[in-house]
Structures are given as structure tokens and as C-alpha cells.
Motif scaffolding. Structure first.
Motif, PDB file in Angstrom:
ATOM      1  N   ARG A   1       0.838  -1.210   0.000  1.00  0.00           N
ATOM      2  CA  ARG A   1       0.000   0.000   0.000  1.00  0.00           C
ATOM      3  C   ARG A   1       0.872   1.258   0.000  1.00  0.00           C
ATOM      4  O   ARG A   1       0.587   2.228  -0.683  1.00  0.00           O
ATOM      5  CB  ARG A   1      -0.936   0.040   1.201  1.00  0.00           C
ATOM      6  N   TRP A   2       1.948   1.213   0.749  1.00  0.00           N
ATOM      7  CA  TRP A   2       2.883   2.334   0.816  1.00  0.00           C
ATOM      8  C   TRP A   2       3.528   2.566  -0.552  1.00  0.00           C
ATOM      9  O   TRP A   2       3.616   3.694  -1.032  1.00  0.00           O
ATOM     10  CB  TRP A   2       3.927   2.043   1.892  1.00  0.00           C
ATOM     11  N   LEU A   3       3.946   1.483  -1.202  1.00  0.00           N
ATOM     12  CA  LEU A   3       4.569   1.582  -2.515  1.00  0.00           C
ATOM     13  C   LEU A   3       3.583   2.088  -3.569  1.00  0.00           C
ATOM     14  O   LEU A   3       3.944   2.909  -4.422  1.00  0.00           O
ATOM     15  CB  LEU A   3       5.160   0.229  -2.927  1.00  0.00           C
ATOM     16  N   PHE A   4       2.328   1.613  -3.527  1.00  0.00           N
ATOM     17  CA  PHE A   4       1.305   2.115  -4.448  1.00  0.00           C
ATOM     18  C   PHE A   4       1.106   3.616  -4.260  1.00  0.00           C
ATOM     19  O   PHE A   4       0.935   4.358  -5.224  1.00  0.00           O
ATOM     20  CB  PHE A   4      -0.033   1.404  -4.255  1.00  0.00           C
ATOM     21  N   SER A   5       1.117   4.061  -3.018  1.00  0.00           N
ATOM     22  CA  SER A   5       0.949   5.495  -2.743  1.00  0.00           C
ATOM     23  C   SER A   5       2.104   6.299  -3.333  1.00  0.00           C
ATOM     24  O   SER A   5       1.889   7.374  -3.898  1.00  0.00           O
ATOM     25  CB  SER A   5       0.877   5.753  -1.233  1.00  0.00           C
ATOM     26  N   ILE A   6       3.298   5.778  -3.185  1.00  0.00           N
ATOM     27  CA  ILE A   6       4.467   6.459  -3.744  1.00  0.00           C
ATOM     28  C   ILE A   6       4.351   6.533  -5.266  1.00  0.00           C
ATOM     29  O   ILE A   6       4.531   7.593  -5.865  1.00  0.00           O
ATOM     30  CB  ILE A   6       5.776   5.762  -3.324  1.00  0.00           C
ATOM     31  N   LEU A   7       4.033   5.403  -5.904  1.00  0.00           N
ATOM     32  CA  LEU A   7       3.924   5.364  -7.355  1.00  0.00           C
ATOM     33  C   LEU A   7       2.844   6.326  -7.839  1.00  0.00           C
ATOM     34  O   LEU A   7       3.054   7.092  -8.781  1.00  0.00           O
ATOM     35  CB  LEU A   7       3.618   3.939  -7.832  1.00  0.00           C
ATOM     36  N   HIS A   8       1.703   6.323  -7.169  1.00  0.00           N
ATOM     37  CA  HIS A   8       0.617   7.214  -7.568  1.00  0.00           C
ATOM     38  C   HIS A   8       1.032   8.677  -7.438  1.00  0.00           C
ATOM     39  O   HIS A   8       0.751   9.491  -8.320  1.00  0.00           O
ATOM     40  CB  HIS A   8      -0.632   6.931  -6.722  1.00  0.00           C
ATOM     41  N   SER A   9       1.711   9.001  -6.383  1.00  0.00           N
ATOM     42  CA  SER A   9       2.179  10.370  -6.166  1.00  0.00           C
ATOM     43  C   SER A   9       3.157  10.792  -7.262  1.00  0.00           C
ATOM     44  O   SER A   9       3.083  11.915  -7.785  1.00  0.00           O
ATOM     45  CB  SER A   9       2.847  10.469  -4.795  1.00  0.00           C
ATOM     46  N   ILE A  10       4.063   9.902  -7.634  1.00  0.00           N
ATOM     47  CA  ILE A  10       5.014  10.198  -8.704  1.00  0.00           C
ATOM     48  C   ILE A  10       4.271  10.433 -10.017  1.00  0.00           C
ATOM     49  O   ILE A  10       4.577  11.361 -10.766  1.00  0.00           O
ATOM     50  CB  ILE A  10       6.061   9.073  -8.839  1.00  0.00           C
ATOM     51  N   TRP A  11       3.283   9.594 -10.301  1.00  0.00           N
ATOM     52  CA  TRP A  11       2.508   9.738 -11.528  1.00  0.00           C
ATOM     53  C   TRP A  11       1.790  11.092 -11.552  1.00  0.00           C
ATOM     54  O   TRP A  11       1.842  11.808 -12.553  1.00  0.00           O
ATOM     55  CB  TRP A  11       1.510   8.603 -11.677  1.00  0.00           C
ATOM     56  N   ILE A  12       1.135  11.447 -10.470  1.00  0.00           N
ATOM     57  CA  ILE A  12       0.408  12.722 -10.405  1.00  0.00           C
ATOM     58  C   ILE A  12       1.377  13.881 -10.620  1.00  0.00           C
ATOM     59  O   ILE A  12       1.092  14.813 -11.374  1.00  0.00           O
ATOM     60  CB  ILE A  12      -0.331  12.876  -9.063  1.00  0.00           C
TER      61      ILE A  12
ATOM     62  N   ARG B   1     -11.121   4.590 -13.546  1.00  0.00           N
ATOM     63  CA  ARG B   1     -10.298   3.444 -13.956  1.00  0.00           C
ATOM     64  C   ARG B   1      -9.263   3.109 -12.882  1.00  0.00           C
ATOM     65  O   ARG B   1      -9.091   1.951 -12.510  1.00  0.00           O
ATOM     66  CB  ARG B   1      -9.615   3.771 -15.288  1.00  0.00           C
ATOM     67  N   ASN B   2      -8.588   4.118 -12.354  1.00  0.00           N
ATOM     68  CA  ASN B   2      -7.578   3.886 -11.324  1.00  0.00           C
ATOM     69  C   ASN B   2      -8.204   3.324 -10.057  1.00  0.00           C
ATOM     70  O   ASN B   2      -7.644   2.429  -9.420  1.00  0.00           O
ATOM     71  CB  ASN B   2      -6.836   5.181 -11.008  1.00  0.00           C
ATOM     72  N   THR B   3      -9.369   3.833  -9.693  1.00  0.00           N
ATOM     73  CA  THR B   3     -10.056   3.358  -8.493  1.00  0.00           C
ATOM     74  C   THR B   3     -10.499   1.912  -8.670  1.00  0.00           C
ATOM     75  O   THR B   3     -10.315   1.080  -7.772  1.00  0.00           O
ATOM     76  CB  THR B   3     -11.263   4.264  -8.171  1.00  0.00           C
ATOM     77  N   VAL B   4     -11.069   1.593  -9.832  1.00  0.00           N
ATOM     78  CA  VAL B   4     -11.486   0.210 -10.125  1.00  0.00           C
ATOM     79  C   VAL B   4     -10.282  -0.719 -10.029  1.00  0.00           C
ATOM     80  O   VAL B   4     -10.361  -1.799  -9.432  1.00  0.00           O
ATOM     81  CB  VAL B   4     -12.155   0.119 -11.524  1.00  0.00           C
ATOM     82  N   PHE B   5      -9.157  -0.318 -10.597  1.00  0.00           N
ATOM     83  CA  PHE B   5      -7.964  -1.155 -10.561  1.00  0.00           C
ATOM     84  C   PHE B   5      -7.524  -1.433  -9.120  1.00  0.00           C
ATOM     85  O   PHE B   5      -7.282  -2.573  -8.746  1.00  0.00           O
ATOM     86  CB  PHE B   5      -6.820  -0.501 -11.346  1.00  0.00           C
ATOM     87  N   LEU B   6      -7.415  -0.382  -8.332  1.00  0.00           N
ATOM     88  CA  LEU B   6      -6.922  -0.559  -6.959  1.00  0.00           C
ATOM     89  C   LEU B   6      -7.850  -1.415  -6.112  1.00  0.00           C
ATOM     90  O   LEU B   6      -7.396  -2.259  -5.336  1.00  0.00           O
ATOM     91  CB  LEU B   6      -6.702   0.804  -6.297  1.00  0.00           C
ATOM     92  N   VAL B   7      -9.156  -1.225  -6.260  1.00  0.00           N
ATOM     93  CA  VAL B   7     -10.103  -1.959  -5.414  1.00  0.00           C
ATOM     94  C   VAL B   7     -10.350  -3.373  -5.923  1.00  0.00           C
ATOM     95  O   VAL B   7     -10.316  -4.330  -5.157  1.00  0.00           O
ATOM     96  CB  VAL B   7     -11.431  -1.179  -5.275  1.00  0.00           C
ATOM     97  N   TYR B   8     -10.581  -3.524  -7.221  1.00  0.00           N
ATOM     98  CA  TYR B   8     -10.970  -4.835  -7.742  1.00  0.00           C
ATOM     99  C   TYR B   8      -9.810  -5.702  -8.205  1.00  0.00           C
ATOM    100  O   TYR B   8      -9.892  -6.918  -8.126  1.00  0.00           O
ATOM    101  CB  TYR B   8     -11.982  -4.679  -8.871  1.00  0.00           C
ATOM    102  N   VAL B   9      -8.737  -5.120  -8.666  1.00  0.00           N
ATOM    103  CA  VAL B   9      -7.598  -5.925  -9.113  1.00  0.00           C
ATOM    104  C   VAL B   9      -6.597  -6.105  -7.978  1.00  0.00           C
ATOM    105  O   VAL B   9      -6.190  -7.218  -7.667  1.00  0.00           O
ATOM    106  CB  VAL B   9      -6.915  -5.302 -10.351  1.00  0.00           C
ATOM    107  N   GLU B  10      -6.214  -4.994  -7.348  1.00  0.00           N
ATOM    108  CA  GLU B  10      -5.231  -5.074  -6.267  1.00  0.00           C
ATOM    109  C   GLU B  10      -5.870  -5.363  -4.904  1.00  0.00           C
ATOM    110  O   GLU B  10      -5.172  -5.548  -3.923  1.00  0.00           O
ATOM    111  CB  GLU B  10      -4.405  -3.788  -6.204  1.00  0.00           C
ATOM    112  N   GLU B  11      -7.188  -5.378  -4.862  1.00  0.00           N
ATOM    113  CA  GLU B  11      -7.950  -5.745  -3.665  1.00  0.00           C
ATOM    114  C   GLU B  11      -7.662  -4.857  -2.463  1.00  0.00           C
ATOM    115  O   GLU B  11      -7.644  -5.317  -1.328  1.00  0.00           O
ATOM    116  CB  GLU B  11      -7.744  -7.224  -3.328  1.00  0.00           C
ATOM    117  N   LEU B  12      -7.453  -3.569  -2.721  1.00  0.00           N
ATOM    118  CA  LEU B  12      -7.321  -2.629  -1.616  1.00  0.00           C
ATOM    119  C   LEU B  12      -8.723  -2.352  -1.065  1.00  0.00           C
ATOM    120  O   LEU B  12      -9.701  -2.397  -1.806  1.00  0.00           O
ATOM    121  CB  LEU B  12      -6.721  -1.301  -2.098  1.00  0.00           C
ATOM    122  N   SER B  13      -8.799  -2.088   0.211  1.00  0.00           N
ATOM    123  CA  SER B  13     -10.075  -1.678   0.789  1.00  0.00           C
ATOM    124  C   SER B  13     -10.388  -0.272   0.292  1.00  0.00           C
ATOM    125  O   SER B  13      -9.518   0.417  -0.246  1.00  0.00           O
ATOM    126  CB  SER B  13      -9.988  -1.681   2.315  1.00  0.00           C
TER     127      SER B  13
END
Length: 175
Positions: free
Chosen positions: A61-72, A119-131
Motif C-alpha cells: 500500500r505504501w509503494l502504491f501510494s508512492i507510485l501514484h504520487s510520482i505519476w500525479i 479506472r484507477n479506483t477500479v484497478f486498486l479496489v478490484y484488481v489489487e484488492e485494496l479496501s
């Protein structure tokens, strides 16, 4: 007091998350080279900020947050407009992915037509199974926004499916 983890510990553990990070980078950018760069930048930033990681929390989750921040930050810096510089998902489906259902699946094509935020929200919740709460942290939005985006995405996908099902072309009829 919360225990901190060393950059050496993160260096040892980060390898198990590389494919998942790359997949999320591809979802965000639609480009393999950009996904590679995002993962590399994420790894560098994670190592630089190792003291910020709290032992016992979820590293993915921490790594996803970092990646998302870099992308933004990258999107803002380059002032990329929707669609500019992206490769359409149909162009990604080549011989190397022809046997891979994730690339040839009609559902994936429909999801890729959703607005980026959905699309990003669907990916994180349904593919990566984040709450919902974890996805909200990664995306830096309220939980209610995550719920709204998912509801809107589900409605859009359901309407798209209904439209496809009623289409003569979908039924194999000639128009």
C-alpha cells in the motif's frame, strides 16, 4: 513508539512487489516504458524514504501510494491532456499477449474507456484488492469519493454491457 524499517530491509522486500507496481504503472500510463520508469522512481523514492515506512504496515500500500504520487507529479509537470501520449489498449494487444486473457478480455477494454479517476479506483479496489479506505489513501481522496467513483464506474460498465448486448453486431447479426 512506531518502529522504523531500514532501507536495507526495504531493498530486500521490494522485489516481491515489482510486478504489481509495474502493472499499476501500466494502468496509469498505458505505456510500458513509462511504467518501467514509474517503478524505478518508486523504488528509489522508497529507499530514500525508508525511515517513513512504519513496521507492521502494508508495504504494498505504501509503494502504491508512492507510485501514484510520482505519476500525479509527472502529469502535472508535463501538463498531459487526456489521451495525449497514451497508447490505446488495442495497440498493446499483440502476439505476446494473445493468449493472456487480461489483455484480450472485452471487460478490460471497457474498463480502459472509463475516465482515468474511475479506472484507477477500479484497478486498486478490484484488481489489487485494496479496501476503500486503502484506495482513498493511495489516491489521496476521501473514502466517499472512492465509493462514488466505483458506483459510477459500475453503472457505466453495466450500461455499456447492456448496450453491447442489445447491439445487432454483438448478436452476430449484420447491420
Amino acid at each position: 513508539m512506531e518502529a522504523k524499517i531500514s532501507s536495507e530491509t526495504i531493498r530486500k522486500e521490494i522485489a516481491q512487489y515489482l510486478s504489481r507496481l509495474w502493472r499499476y504503472g501500466l494502468v496509469l500510463s498505458h505505456r510500458r516504458d513509462v511504467a518501467d520508469d514509474l517503478v524505478q522512481a518508486t523504488c528509489v523514492r522508497a529507499l530514500e524514504r525508508a525511515p517513513q515506512f512504519i513496521a507492521g504496515s502494508r508495504m504494498d500500500r505504501w509503494l502504491f501510494s508512492i507510485l501514484h504520487s510520482i505519476w500525479i507529479n509527472e502529469v502535472r509537470a508535463q501538463q498531459i491532456r487526456r489521451g495525449q501520449g497514451f497508447v490505446d489498449v488495442d495497440e498493446l494487444v499483440g502476439e505476446e499477449h494473445s493468449d493472456d486473457p487480461i489483455w484480450s478480455n472485452d471487460v478490460m477494454k471497457r474498463v480502459n474507456r472509463l475516465p482515468e479517476a474511475q479506472r484507477n479506483t477500479v484497478f486498486l479496489v478490484y484488481v489489487e484488492e485494496l479496501s476503500y479506505r486503502e484506495a482513498a489513501v493511495v489516491l489521496n481522496v476521501p473514502v466517499g469519493t472512492v465509493m462514488s467513483r466505483l458506483a459510477t464506474a459500475r453503472l457505466t460498465l453495466a450500461q455499456d454491457t447492456a448496450l453491447q448486448a442489445s447491439s445487432p453486431q454483438f448478436k452476430g447479426e449484420k447491420t
